[in-house]
Design a protein around this motif. Structure first.
Motif, PDB file in Angstrom:
ATOM      1  N   PHE A   8       0.644  -1.118  -0.098  1.00  0.00           N
ATOM      2  CA  PHE A   8       0.064   0.102   0.029  1.00  0.00           C
ATOM      3  C   PHE A   8       1.022   1.346   0.010  1.00  0.00           C
ATOM      4  O   PHE A   8       0.379   2.158  -0.460  1.00  0.00           O
ATOM      5  CB  PHE A   8      -1.037  -0.116   1.200  1.00  0.00           C
ATOM      6  CG  PHE A   8      -2.119  -0.739   0.857  1.00  0.00           C
ATOM      7  CD1 PHE A   8      -2.655  -0.968  -0.340  1.00  0.00           C
ATOM      8  CD2 PHE A   8      -2.649  -1.294   2.189  1.00  0.00           C
ATOM      9  CE1 PHE A   8      -3.872  -1.799  -0.256  1.00  0.00           C
ATOM     10  CE2 PHE A   8      -3.790  -2.211   2.099  1.00  0.00           C
ATOM     11  CZ  PHE A   8      -4.489  -2.411   0.754  1.00  0.00           C
TER      12      PHE A   8
ATOM     13  N   GLN B 240       0.730   3.539  -3.025  1.00  0.00           N
ATOM     14  CA  GLN B 240      -0.242   4.545  -3.319  1.00  0.00           C
ATOM     15  C   GLN B 240      -0.839   4.571  -4.682  1.00  0.00           C
ATOM     16  O   GLN B 240      -1.066   5.834  -4.975  1.00  0.00           O
ATOM     17  CB  GLN B 240      -0.234   5.780  -2.677  1.00  0.00           C
ATOM     18  CG  GLN B 240       0.160   5.854  -1.050  1.00  0.00           C
ATOM     19  CD  GLN B 240       0.275   7.295  -0.450  1.00  0.00           C
ATOM     20  OE1 GLN B 240      -0.255   8.146  -1.049  1.00  0.00           O
ATOM     21  NE2 GLN B 240       1.108   7.480   0.218  1.00  0.00           N
TER      22      GLN B 240
ATOM     23  N   TYR C 231      -2.917  -0.963  -4.551  1.00  0.00           N
ATOM     24  CA  TYR C 231      -4.181  -1.080  -3.752  1.00  0.00           C
ATOM     25  C   TYR C 231      -5.074  -2.400  -4.189  1.00  0.00           C
ATOM     26  O   TYR C 231      -5.474  -3.084  -3.106  1.00  0.00           O
ATOM     27  CB  TYR C 231      -5.171  -0.125  -4.040  1.00  0.00           C
ATOM     28  CG  TYR C 231      -4.719   1.223  -3.058  1.00  0.00           C
ATOM     29  CD1 TYR C 231      -4.796   1.011  -1.746  1.00  0.00           C
ATOM     30  CD2 TYR C 231      -4.550   2.555  -3.692  1.00  0.00           C
ATOM     31  CE1 TYR C 231      -4.516   2.196  -0.938  1.00  0.00           C
ATOM     32  CE2 TYR C 231      -4.208   3.417  -2.919  1.00  0.00           C
ATOM     33  CZ  TYR C 231      -4.327   3.307  -1.621  1.00  0.00           C
ATOM     34  OH  TYR C 231      -3.803   4.560  -0.981  1.00  0.00           O
TER      35      TYR C 231
ATOM     36  N   VAL D  74      -8.467   2.690   2.981  1.00  0.00           N
ATOM     37  CA  VAL D  74      -8.272   2.163   1.716  1.00  0.00           C
ATOM     38  C   VAL D  74      -9.744   2.979   1.083  1.00  0.00           C
ATOM     39  O   VAL D  74     -11.090   2.843   1.683  1.00  0.00           O
ATOM     40  CB  VAL D  74      -8.892   0.771   1.590  1.00  0.00           C
ATOM     41  CG1 VAL D  74      -8.965   0.377   0.315  1.00  0.00           C
ATOM     42  CG2 VAL D  74      -7.674  -0.117   2.236  1.00  0.00           C
TER      43      VAL D  74
ATOM     44  N   ASN E 296      -6.699   9.622  -4.042  1.00  0.00           N
ATOM     45  CA  ASN E 296      -6.883   8.675  -3.069  1.00  0.00           C
ATOM     46  C   ASN E 296      -7.004   9.074  -1.831  1.00  0.00           C
ATOM     47  O   ASN E 296      -7.858   8.675  -1.057  1.00  0.00           O
ATOM     48  CB  ASN E 296      -6.060   7.456  -3.129  1.00  0.00           C
ATOM     49  CG  ASN E 296      -6.107   6.507  -4.483  1.00  0.00           C
ATOM     50  OD1 ASN E 296      -7.129   6.516  -5.009  1.00  0.00           O
ATOM     51  ND2 ASN E 296      -4.915   5.948  -4.977  1.00  0.00           N
TER      52      ASN E 296
END
Length: 610
Positions: A140, A143, A148, A251, A583
């Motif tokens: 993760f 990014q 993801y 997330v 995100n």
């Protein structure tokens, strides 16, 4: 550093004596060494006995995971992933297809005695789930969408294991509780001293023997599972179970759909409760649960606005309570000092924060990853105070010593140089940034690359560089950690801007500053001007998206404007795509919408009662 006496005990003991030592106690000792500035000693301990115990193997892989997470360096991330995968394979207990096939048709029959005990099986499965979770966290860090998705696959596998193990250990605990209740009932039903005493020479009847306490719970290999073991196992499961829930809070919802988590919503309260339980258990991960809780309260909650757009410092008291409880166990731990510094930052006490970070830097002498973490925070504290020379010193050292994102640190160095008036040096540094980008799908590197590309042929002005520094403070959600005295000079920087091409960015930063100063009418005007000035532009799409979020966060405060806040949040969520830091903003938008929904339900309930 770790105590010399402790190390002498570990390494000078006879080999057979050490190996016979309880591996749980040894693993706990290793983790305590790690957190008390004995990073190298802990690594040496886990490395020496990693092949003798699953727990020591897990400790060995965790040390590498922690190094990678603190450094963000590609080499360490890759090494940690490889070691975690090795630990995962070592501790696997299930039969895969090939193993099951060989086992079924093998002429050699497996001995019953070679079967794992329930305790060992559960412990190994927890380690496997932990390895999957750690791999997800490391993935993760990129990014980007692909990371993801990959990380989500690791999380899904980990979650299935945690869910199964959590249920199994809870059942074991309930069984043990029932045994205790039955035992207590039998004791209470016995006659007291005033009753007739039976003839002690008389043999017990069948009826009386049937009422005797039953034997303690046994596993398949006749190994007694004590309450202490069950509690430790529950603590072990709860670490991953709780950490998983917190990971899910970060997330973005769109990513959840892509990785087929549709319909799953993390229970943040259950995650916190699980980590709290683990932190008070005898498991080796108890101190790590403490660190996880501190990270959540001081980093994740404010950065991702997990408690709503306007509750930035809500985790301060929780973090302070944890620090106070564990102060005796980790009096000079550089990691605990790091979190003390974070607490001071959240309280807008940046001078105190700087003092603590410098102390943590001194305590972490020789522990490169922690040194770089502290140095990074020192640089940001100075950036908040617009101390350009001290920022430059710290970011220059990070650029030389850190292997993570040379492009990012070069950009920061260039911005500081330009802010000090050394625009030619800044220009040369900015021209190097695109060639230093390693991962264009990384949000940070993609952002600094786009910013630097604009200066290929144009030398930046001092005013422009200072505005770029304030943009970083805004995007990193650092403005809420500034006092009014620290914010006022930032407004002067905005007032110096004359380039009409930068007015949309200037208005965005001004809006954020006025909002933190409590001048919400001025903030709204600036943010609306941001949207107007950006119309027709073909770049900087993150500017209107963040402006709408800031407007929504202001409108959320009043019942009369919550509908407009909701409209703006949905517009960001549905109409803005492929912009810088999409995100991280989507996570904040999603949490803000949840907060509005929760408030709406509470208002409806109150209306019904009235």
């Amino acid at each position: 550093m770790a105590s010399g006496d402790d190390l002498a005990t570990v390494f000078s003991s006879d080999e057979s004596t050490v190996l016979s030592q309880d591996d749980v106690e040894m693993a706990v000792s290793g983790i305590n060494m790690l957190l008390n500035n004995g990073f190298d000693e802990a690594q040496a301990l886990f490395c020496k006995y990693k092949d003798d115990s699953p727990l020591m193997n897990a400790g060995y892989s965790f040390v590498h995971f922690m190094q990678a997470l603190m450094s963000f360096e590609e080499e360490k991330l890759a090494e940690a992933l490889k070691i975690l995968q090795t630990t995962e394979k070592t501790c696997e207990t299930g039969d895969g297809f090939i193993r099951a096939f060989k086992k079924r048709f093998s002429k050699k029959k497996q001995q019953v005695g070679s079967e794992l005990s329930v305790e060992d099986r559960i412990q190994r499965q927890v380690i496997v789930a932990d390895c999957l979770l750690y791999q997800a966290v490391l993935v993760f860090t990129n990014q980007d969408i692909a990371s993801y998705i990959k990380g989500g696959w690791y999380l899904r596998r980990a979650w299935k294991l945690y869910e199964k193990l959590h249920s199994e250990v809870i059942q074991l605990q309930e069984k043990k509780t029932c045994e205790k209740i039955n035992q207590l009932s039998l004791n209470l039903s016995k006659p007291d001293s005033n009753d007739s005493v039976p003839n002690q020479t008389q043999k017990p009847s069948k009826e009386s023997t049937s009422k005797l306490p039953q034997e303690p719970a046994m596993d398949n290999n006749d190994n007694e599972l004590t309450q202490e073991v069950i509690s430790r196992l529950l603590g072990s499961v709860n670490f991953g179970y709780g950490t998983f829930q917190l990971c899910m809070s970060m997330v973005p919802p769109k990513i959840l759909k892509l990785i087929e988590f549709l319909g799953f919503e993390a229970d943040r309260d259950a995650g916190i409760a699980a980590l709290v339980y683990c932190s008070h258990s005898s498991d080796m991960k108890a101190p790590l649960a403490v660190l996880g809780l501190l990270w959540y309260h001081t980093v994740l909650r404010p950065f991702f606005a997990l408690d709503g757009a306007n509750r930035f410092s809500v985790g301060i008291s929780d973090a302070e309570d944890i620090i106070q409880q564990k102060e005796e166990s980790f009096p000079s731990s550089s990691l605990f000092l790091f979190f003390r510094g974070r607490i001071h930052r959240l309280k807008k006490e940046n001078d105190a924060s700087l003092v603590i970070y410098h102390k943590a830097l001194d305590e972490s002498c020789g522990q490169r990853e922690i040194e770089l973490m502290c140095l990074y925070e020192i640089a940001w504290c100075n950036l908040l105070k617009l101390n350009w020379d001290k920022c430059l010193e710290a970011f220059t050292r990070l650029n030389k010593e850190s292997k993570w994102s040379k492009a990012y640190y070069s950009y920061l160095v260039a911005v500081c140089l330009g802010s000090m008036g050394e625009v030619e040096k800044a220009h040369e540094m900015l021209k190097q940034v695109p060639s230093l980008v390693k991962r264009k799908n990384n949000q940070i590197e993609a952002f600094v690359n786009r910013r630097a590309e604009k200066f290929k042929k144009v030398t930046p002005t001092q005013e422009h560089c200072r505005l770029l520094a304030l943009e970083l403070l805004f995007l990193w959600h650092a403005l809420p950690t500034c006092t009014a005295e620290e914010l006022q000079p930032m407004l002067k920087v905005c007032d110096m801007q004359t380039d009409h091409k930068l007015l949309h960015l200037k208005c965005l930063v001004e809006g954020g500053i006025f909002k933190e100063l409590g001048e919400e009418e001025m903030a709204v005007n600036c943010l609306k001007e941001t949207l107007a000035r950006h119309q027709g532009m073909k770049d900087d799409y993150h500017v209107p998206a963040f402006a709408m979020f800031e407007l929504a966060s202001i409108y959320m405060k009043s019942p009369e404007t919550t509908a407009e806040a909701k409209r703006l949040l949905h517009e960001v969520k549905e109409n803005f795509h492929d912009f810088d830091f999409e995100n991280r903003l989507n996570v904040r938008v999603n949490n803000a919408l949840k907060h509005l929904k929760s408030n709406s339900k509470q208002t409806s309930k109150q209306s019904v009662k009235q």
